[in-house]
Design an enzyme around this catalytic site. Sequence first.
Site, short mmCIF file in Angstrom:
data_model
loop_
_atom_site.label_atom_id
_atom_site.label_comp_id
_atom_site.label_asym_id
_atom_site.label_seq_id
_atom_site.Cartn_x
_atom_site.Cartn_y
_atom_site.Cartn_z
N ASP A 85 0.85 -1.20 0.00
CA ASP A 85 0.00 0.00 0.00
C ASP A 85 0.88 1.24 0.00
O ASP A 85 2.05 1.20 0.38
CB ASP A 85 -0.93 0.01 1.21
CG ASP A 85 -0.18 -0.03 2.54
OD1 ASP A 85 0.74 -0.87 2.67
OD2 ASP A 85 -0.50 0.79 3.44
N GLU A 148 0.18 -0.95 5.81
CA GLU A 148 1.27 -0.38 6.62
C GLU A 148 1.10 1.11 6.80
O GLU A 148 1.44 1.66 7.86
CB GLU A 148 2.61 -0.69 5.94
CG GLU A 148 3.82 -0.45 6.83
CD GLU A 148 4.39 0.94 6.72
OE1 GLU A 148 5.28 1.28 7.53
OE2 GLU A 148 3.96 1.70 5.83
#
Length: 465
Positions: A85, A148
């Site tokens: 991400d 994250e």
Amino acid sequence: MDLNHIIESYRDEIIRSTQELVAIPSVEGEPQPGKPFGEDVYRALDYVLTLGRRLGFETKNVDGYAGHIEFGQGEKMLGILTHLDVVPEGSGWTYPPYGGEIHDGRIYGRGAIDDKGPTIAVLYAMKAVMQSGIPVNKKVRLILGTDEESGWEDLKYYFKREAVPDFGMSPDGRYPIINAEKGILHIALCKKFSSGQKSSIGIEKIYGGQRPNVVPDECICVFGPGVDREKLIKDIENLKSKSGYTIEVELGDRDTVIVKSIGQLAHASMPEKGKNAIGQMLLCLSALGLGYSEMERFIAFLSEAIGMQVDGQSMGLALEDQLSGKLTLNLGMIQVDSQVGRAVIDIRYPVSFEEQEILARIHMVADMHGVEVEVLDHQGPLYVPEDHFLVQTLKKVYAEQTGQPAYTVAIGGGTYARAIKNAVAFGAVFPGKPEMAHQRNEYIEIEDLMMNAKIYAHAIAELVK
């Protein structure tokens, strides 16, 4: 066969795979069945798992929250934790943020260095070790996270269902070896306002920032109908000339005036590298002369307690230790209107301090102004001693492959290394190179990408032989 020669034989594949992965705009989106962080984040996860299978590895998709790619055998497991991400791209890019274009030997795009390029480097490093025939007596597992940049819900879900590695590393920081990471605390400062009050200078609402862990590059203040527009614009122009603030003013609909504060994006672990647009806006509004409505008192509190500070001094948070350095603070998001005010703050505190001590200091200041403190997220500090076998092995590999001295460092960033015991951050940014994570025009140099793959291949070989 020599690992470095094997890696070089993959050069074109490594570059192309990095470009293709960067081209997926994997910012967290609306959850869907089997895709908890949105369609684009899932696409990134599926891309890497598919690539892993094509390269001959065993793979697993854990309900769209995370996945892993692995080889080897044995009771012990080496975990390599990366994420797919990315933070929102922001504005002002020279090249398309999801183009994966190559210019001057660099691959440009959001996630190129954080953490897609390093993920591809690790994957091909694993392939090189497997192809080399080097004996392996441990499992090697590349764990692919997908949340994250937000709340780490991916790994929370994953580790409830999958084995936790015995030791590991995360290629999501800097070289040589990061063995200490500050604690990370996200809080919201909130206050509800009594009905019927109006701002004496006409403030209708304020909003800005994308995430707590990003220094905001834009903040908007809307002044409502009835404000003396000519005086307001004149006062702001005078303030700009005196302060050097980057402020834009334009006329909106309904006879409103829209004031825009322009800052500079940076990672919240290094807020001094950016320019906080929210803090700049707060100081600008204070200089214009705030009144005594509850909204304005809240704005004044934020201006005085935080403003443009990055060390938390006015909040009583100017703390440091020898292991990890100074505390940092980033005012990452703000939302204020006639009913409620809310500011979200990212705090990175030294490894020798405790969360409760930090919160106690914040409460001492906030309680005096009737401001509520809400804990949104907390990750405790990480510290692995320098004499640990993992640190010693990685120091040896780094020195041999780069010819440069290997040493340990501490950071304010929070990597997946802290998700398991006995783990450190290892790369992927080399000493002396700029930190491009979360910034416009993010890139990874192709030669650095290749050197990362070589270093990781040798690290894996040494750790599992």
